[in-house]
Design an enzyme around this catalytic site. Structure first.
Site, PDB file in Angstrom:
ATOM      1  N   ASP A 222       0.818  -1.205   0.000  1.00 26.64           N
ATOM      2  CA  ASP A 222       0.000   0.000   0.000  1.00 26.64           C
ATOM      3  C   ASP A 222       0.857   1.262   0.000  1.00 26.64           C
ATOM      4  O   ASP A 222       1.495   1.590   1.002  1.00 26.64           O
ATOM      5  CB  ASP A 222      -0.917  -0.015   1.225  1.00 26.64           C
ATOM      6  CG  ASP A 222      -2.011   1.035   1.160  1.00 26.64           C
ATOM      7  OD1 ASP A 222      -2.112   1.732   0.124  1.00 26.64           O
ATOM      8  OD2 ASP A 222      -2.758   1.166   2.134  1.00 26.64           O
TER       9      ASP A 222
ATOM     10  N   ASP B  81      -1.808   5.099  -6.254  1.00 26.12           N
ATOM     11  CA  ASP B  81      -2.178   4.293  -5.091  1.00 26.12           C
ATOM     12  C   ASP B  81      -2.288   2.814  -5.440  1.00 26.12           C
ATOM     13  O   ASP B  81      -3.184   2.411  -6.181  1.00 26.12           O
ATOM     14  CB  ASP B  81      -3.504   4.796  -4.517  1.00 26.12           C
ATOM     15  CG  ASP B  81      -3.912   4.056  -3.251  1.00 26.12           C
ATOM     16  OD1 ASP B  81      -3.028   3.509  -2.569  1.00 26.12           O
ATOM     17  OD2 ASP B  81      -5.114   4.040  -2.944  1.00 26.12           O
TER      18      ASP B  81
END
Length: 398
Positions: A84, A265
């Site tokens: 992440d 992202d």
């Protein structure tokens, strides 16, 4: 001093959709939490948020439609952690329970992070973490979940975003910021450069190996030509994340989004754009909302007329071909779609443009372009890959 050889670890795609429109909702909930997190940080400072000379190492990850995960050794136990760039805390215990080792040192601090699509609360420990063979972090801060929601199919998160995102995540020590795994590796002198390379490719199968993460360098075999760099954006709230400025246009028909700030992202599957930009994209394509998947749907004829979607980042236009704009048809059933359906991977961010976070380029973008997060120089690099122009997503379901 000569650099050591890089460590290569594989990545694979895993689809773990558990309901109708799950992927769209997951991404939109995550986007909402991202905005809220950054607003809290703006209001109270980086430490007040309530959410809260070496070598290059390539780490293997697995895509599960909404995320990519990597195998990490914590103590002496392997865990599958979601990679992440949109968060920075590393923690375990969502799936496989944490197994203490001889190197485990509890700190007594409580750690908590909310992601929108999930959350965890637990306690902080200092532990031996091995990201790759030769990349061992003997005193890494990690969280051990006592409660975790929204992380089916993974054991936790490997947070590789900016360090500021860890500030305020210790409940009884809210002014403290934690070192990310990348920070720790750099501070220990294990990396040639203070950067993170990210490589993925389109995939037609569940659990197909299709990516690589490189700590401390880039893998030049994964991209074509040179990397082009742009500075990290200074526009908040995108500036709290791996953010930069871009504009978007649809073929020769006109602008979808004027120059605006947003983020890259790995925790987002789709490409999300501001609501007004999304409406323009829908008008240009003629797509209709599909109730079963939550995505936009187009006919075969509309696919034949689909134009490139151009992302202008710096002075470069990065094109998503028609094939790159659709969900892999071989995986339609995994998102609740019709076998012969054609679904677009551009979705509504659910906020209008001009708010400082007007797009999120998720894994659907990263499967077509190599990216490097250059922490030392506060910039992002992008390059074409062998898969930028692949024509695999439109293949009929098998």
């Amino acid at each position: 001093m000569a650099s050591r050889p890089r460590m290569m670890l594989p990545l694979a795609k895993r689809v773990n959709s558990t309901g109708s429109a799950n992927i769209v909702k997951f991404d939109q909930d995550r986007a909402r939490a991202t905005r809220q997190r950054s607003q809290a940080s703006d209001a109270t400072g980086p430490a007040g948020g309530s959410f809260a000379v070496g070598q290059a190492f390539n780490d293997v990850a697995i895509s599960q439609a909404v995320s990519y995960v990597v195998e990490v050794l914590v103590g002496s136990t392997p865990y599958s952690l979601l990679v992440d760039t949109g968060s920075s805390n590393t923690w375990v215990g969502a799936g496989k329970p944490f197994v203490p080792s001889a190197s485990t040192r509890p700190t007594g601090d409580i750690v908590s992070v909310t992601y929108g699509s999930g959350s965890f609360t637990g306690f902080e420990v200092i532990e031996n973490v091995t990201l790759a063979d030769g990349l061992n972090l003997p005193s890494q801060s990690i969280g051990v979940a006592a409660q975790a929601m929204g992380f089916d199919g993974v054991d936790g998160i490997l947070g590789v975003g900016p360090q500021d995102l860890t500030c305020g995540t210790l409940i009884n020590n809210p002014k403290k910021c934690l070192s990310t795994v990348t920070d720790t590796a750099w501070d220990l002198g294990l990396l040639d450069s203070y950067e993170l390379g990210i490589s993925f490719s389109p995939s037609q199968y569940v659990d197909q190996k299709n990516g690589e993460m490189t700590f401390g360098g880039v893998d030049r075999s994964k991209f074509d030509g040179d990397l082009s760099y742009v500075p990290l954006t200074t526009v908040s709230p995108a500036s709290h994340f791996v953010g930069y400025d871009q504009s978007i246009r649809y073929g020769d028909m006109g602008s979808v989004l004027d120059t605006a700030a947003g983020i890259l992202d790995t925790g987002t599957t789709l490409i999300l754009i501001a609501s007004d930009a999304f409406q323009r994209y829908q008008d240009f394509t003629g797509a209709k909302a599909d109730d079963d998947t939550g995505l936009l749907s187009i006919t075969q004829e509309q696919y034949g007329n689909l134009q490139n979607l151009y992302f202008k980042i710096g002075d470069i236009d990065y094109a998503l071909t028609p094939d790159a704009q659709i969900w892999p048809r071989a995986l339609n059933a995994d998102i609740g779609g019709a076998e012969d359906g054609i679904y677009l991977i551009v979705a509504d961010l659910q906020s209008d443009s001009g708010r400082g976070l007007d797009f999120i380029n998720g894994m659907s973008f990263l499967e077509r372009y190599y990216a490097v997060y250059d922490i030392a120089n506060s910039r992002i690099g992008l390059a074409k890959t062998h898969h930028t122009d692949d024509e695999t997503n439109h293949l009929d379901s098998q």
